[in-house]
Design a protein around this motif. Sequence first.
Motif, PDB file in Angstrom:
ATOM      1  N   GLY A  43      -8.941   9.132  -2.212  1.00  0.00           N
ATOM      2  CA  GLY A  43      -8.991   8.049  -3.203  1.00  0.00           C
ATOM      3  C   GLY A  43      -7.960   8.212  -4.311  1.00  0.00           C
ATOM      4  N   ALA A  44      -7.750   9.445  -4.757  1.00  0.00           N
ATOM      5  CA  ALA A  44      -6.806   9.672  -5.864  1.00  0.00           C
ATOM      6  C   ALA A  44      -5.378   9.339  -5.408  1.00  0.00           C
ATOM      7  CB  ALA A  44      -6.900  11.123  -6.331  1.00  0.00           C
ATOM      8  N   ALA A  45      -5.054   9.752  -4.186  1.00  0.00           N
ATOM      9  CA  ALA A  45      -3.701   9.479  -3.667  1.00  0.00           C
ATOM     10  C   ALA A  45      -3.481   7.970  -3.537  1.00  0.00           C
ATOM     11  CB  ALA A  45      -3.516  10.155  -2.312  1.00  0.00           C
ATOM     12  N   LEU A  46      -4.513   7.285  -3.051  1.00  0.00           N
ATOM     13  CA  LEU A  46      -4.404   5.833  -2.874  1.00  0.00           C
ATOM     14  C   LEU A  46      -4.272   5.143  -4.246  1.00  0.00           C
ATOM     15  CD1 LEU A  46      -4.361   4.498  -0.175  1.00  0.00           C
ATOM     16  CD2 LEU A  46      -6.816   4.091  -0.328  1.00  0.00           C
ATOM     17  N   ASP A  47      -5.051   5.635  -5.185  1.00  0.00           N
ATOM     18  CA  ASP A  47      -5.018   5.092  -6.545  1.00  0.00           C
ATOM     19  C   ASP A  47      -3.599   5.190  -7.128  1.00  0.00           C
ATOM     20  OD1 ASP A  47      -6.392   3.952  -8.718  1.00  0.00           O
ATOM     21  OD2 ASP A  47      -6.439   5.900  -9.731  1.00  0.00           O
ATOM     22  N   ALA A  48      -2.954   6.320  -6.868  1.00  0.00           N
ATOM     23  CA  ALA A  48      -1.597   6.526  -7.396  1.00  0.00           C
ATOM     24  C   ALA A  48      -0.631   5.495  -6.797  1.00  0.00           C
ATOM     25  CB  ALA A  48      -1.134   7.944  -7.079  1.00  0.00           C
ATOM     26  N   VAL A  49      -0.785   5.208  -5.505  1.00  0.00           N
ATOM     27  CA  VAL A  49       0.107   4.230  -4.859  1.00  0.00           C
ATOM     28  C   VAL A  49      -0.179   2.829  -5.412  1.00  0.00           C
ATOM     29  CG1 VAL A  49       0.821   3.204  -2.661  1.00  0.00           C
ATOM     30  CG2 VAL A  49       0.259   5.639  -2.764  1.00  0.00           C
ATOM     31  N   PHE A  50      -1.459   2.475  -5.519  1.00  0.00           N
ATOM     32  CA  PHE A  50      -1.826   1.153  -6.054  1.00  0.00           C
ATOM     33  C   PHE A  50      -1.340   0.982  -7.499  1.00  0.00           C
ATOM     34  CE2 PHE A  50      -4.492  -1.563  -3.357  1.00  0.00           C
ATOM     35  CZ  PHE A  50      -4.729  -0.734  -2.266  1.00  0.00           C
ATOM     36  N   SER A  51      -1.240   2.092  -8.234  1.00  0.00           N
ATOM     37  CA  SER A  51      -0.800   1.998  -9.630  1.00  0.00           C
ATOM     38  C   SER A  51       0.700   1.719  -9.728  1.00  0.00           C
ATOM     39  CB  SER A  51      -1.102   3.310 -10.372  1.00  0.00           C
ATOM     40  OG  SER A  51      -2.483   3.540 -10.339  1.00  0.00           O
ATOM     41  N   GLN A  52       1.426   2.048  -8.658  1.00  0.00           N
ATOM     42  CA  GLN A  52       2.890   1.880  -8.706  1.00  0.00           C
ATOM     43  C   GLN A  52       3.353   0.503  -8.303  1.00  0.00           C
ATOM     44  OE1 GLN A  52       5.775   4.634  -7.125  1.00  0.00           O
ATOM     45  NE2 GLN A  52       4.168   6.162  -7.001  1.00  0.00           N
ATOM     46  N   TYR A  53       2.531  -0.204  -7.534  1.00  0.00           N
ATOM     47  CA  TYR A  53       2.950  -1.497  -6.980  1.00  0.00           C
ATOM     48  C   TYR A  53       1.910  -2.556  -7.290  1.00  0.00           C
ATOM     49  CZ  TYR A  53       6.038   1.334  -4.064  1.00  0.00           C
ATOM     50  OH  TYR A  53       6.982   2.222  -3.621  1.00  0.00           O
ATOM     51  N   SER A  54       2.395  -3.779  -7.346  1.00  0.00           N
ATOM     52  CA  SER A  54       1.460  -4.899  -7.372  1.00  0.00           C
ATOM     53  C   SER A  54       1.400  -5.436  -5.939  1.00  0.00           C
ATOM     54  CB  SER A  54       2.001  -5.949  -8.352  1.00  0.00           C
ATOM     55  OG  SER A  54       1.356  -7.148  -8.129  1.00  0.00           O
ATOM     56  N   PHE A  55       0.301  -5.145  -5.231  1.00  0.00           N
ATOM     57  CA  PHE A  55       0.208  -5.551  -3.821  1.00  0.00           C
ATOM     58  C   PHE A  55      -0.379  -6.946  -3.681  1.00  0.00           C
ATOM     59  CE2 PHE A  55      -0.037  -0.827  -3.125  1.00  0.00           C
ATOM     60  CZ  PHE A  55       1.158  -0.718  -2.420  1.00  0.00           C
ATOM     61  N   ALA A  56       0.266  -7.760  -2.845  1.00  0.00           N
ATOM     62  CA  ALA A  56      -0.300  -9.071  -2.525  1.00  0.00           C
ATOM     63  C   ALA A  56      -1.421  -8.920  -1.500  1.00  0.00           C
ATOM     64  CB  ALA A  56       0.797  -9.979  -1.967  1.00  0.00           C
ATOM     65  N   ALA A  57      -1.334  -7.871  -0.668  1.00  0.00           N
ATOM     66  CA  ALA A  57      -2.330  -7.677   0.394  1.00  0.00           C
ATOM     67  C   ALA A  57      -2.189  -6.274   0.965  1.00  0.00           C
ATOM     68  CB  ALA A  57      -2.102  -8.696   1.519  1.00  0.00           C
TER      69      ALA A  57
END
Length: 334
Positions: free
Chosen positions: A63-77
Amino acid sequence: MPNILVTGGAGYIGSHTVAALSAAGYSPVIVDNFSNSQESVITRLEKITGAQIPFYNADVRDGAALDAVFSQYSFAAAIHFAGLKAVGESVAEPLRYYEHNLAATMSLLAAMQKHGVKSLIFSSSATVYREDDPVPYVESGELGCSNPYGWTKLFSEQIIRDVAAATPGFSAVLLRYFNPIGAHSSGLIGEEPQGVPNNLLPYVTQVAAGIRPQLSVFGNDYPTPDGTCIRDYIHVSDLARAHALALGFAEKNTGATAINIGTGRGYSVLEVVAAFERATGVSLPYRVTARRPGDIPEYFANPELAREKLGFAAELGIEEMCRDAWRFEQGRKD
Ligand code: NAD
Ligand code: WQD
């Protein structure tokens, strides 16, 4: 260009989808732990797309690794491929399969929820249909699985449905793949099984390449015209394209929608052997052996919903699938 998170994007279907997304004007971002793929796939994808493909070597369950990726990008999907997929292994190690595949799905959904991403394309499978459903399989058919791998797909579908129902504006497309085969037309990416292949086409190409002496055709006493099992094989590049179309559908619709991705046409094992020989000019030694436990005689997709909802129809035929799989295998040998 909209950023799309692709879990398992270095794998067989994921890599072809990354190529298709890039061609369709999206910016894919890969999260993969390379447990069943090679990091060199990223370089090969950059060669195909001419774009830089950001990737993160991480486990989706982290979860922490995923959180870091989500924090770097604004994902449309997000498109969720990451998971374990060997049916036999899932029978031997059910807990590992349930733990891995369900944790991966839930971890991704939690990160999406936290970061307000409301569009998900999920890799489901025709294996979620009951074996005794009439063919062609239609999305409204009875569901039920015969192995733990299949149940992880069906349970993941249910978890995603529940999250979609609880989250206003959430859109999920559950793509039920039939049998993906073939490889990218560049010959740079394709299916790279570790060890002895379980699936028909990788076995066929390895026999053709002389890596294995002959193909075992698992049973010729099924109730089909030539006695061998019938499947709906679909070119992986067609399947990849369906994901780009699913993103467009998810933008305009909410709720969870299951959609078959197949061609609607079945081929027997012997028909695949014949198509391979025609497409490549290589003759394929085979012998008929006992049935493989768990194989169903015949199934193929009703592809109408994909046409109606996504505007998707498979374009590449069985010989093109064989030709492209063979091109990739030959490239691997060089
Ligand atoms: P694949 O093994 O080639 O790709 C999966 C990728 O996910 C690999 O690159 C692997 O390294 C990665 N991965 C696995 N677990 C991970 C984790 N916890 N965190 C991060 N990365 C992880 O498989 P594929 O054939 O490309 O299949 C992709 C998806 O489609 C899977 O979910 C599979 O169950 C589903 N599917 C496949 C088929 C098929 O016949 N290939 C049919 C129906 C559905
Ligand atoms: C195809 C046909 C075999 C190998 C599996 C999973 C399914 C899905 C896709 C993910 C069958 C025959 C095979 C060989 C053979 N995955 N065969 N000799 O079994 O239809 O589907 O992969 O969701 O869940 O079960 O695909 O490629 O293994 O087999 O005769 O060496 O080829 O008996 O009829 P299958 P496959």
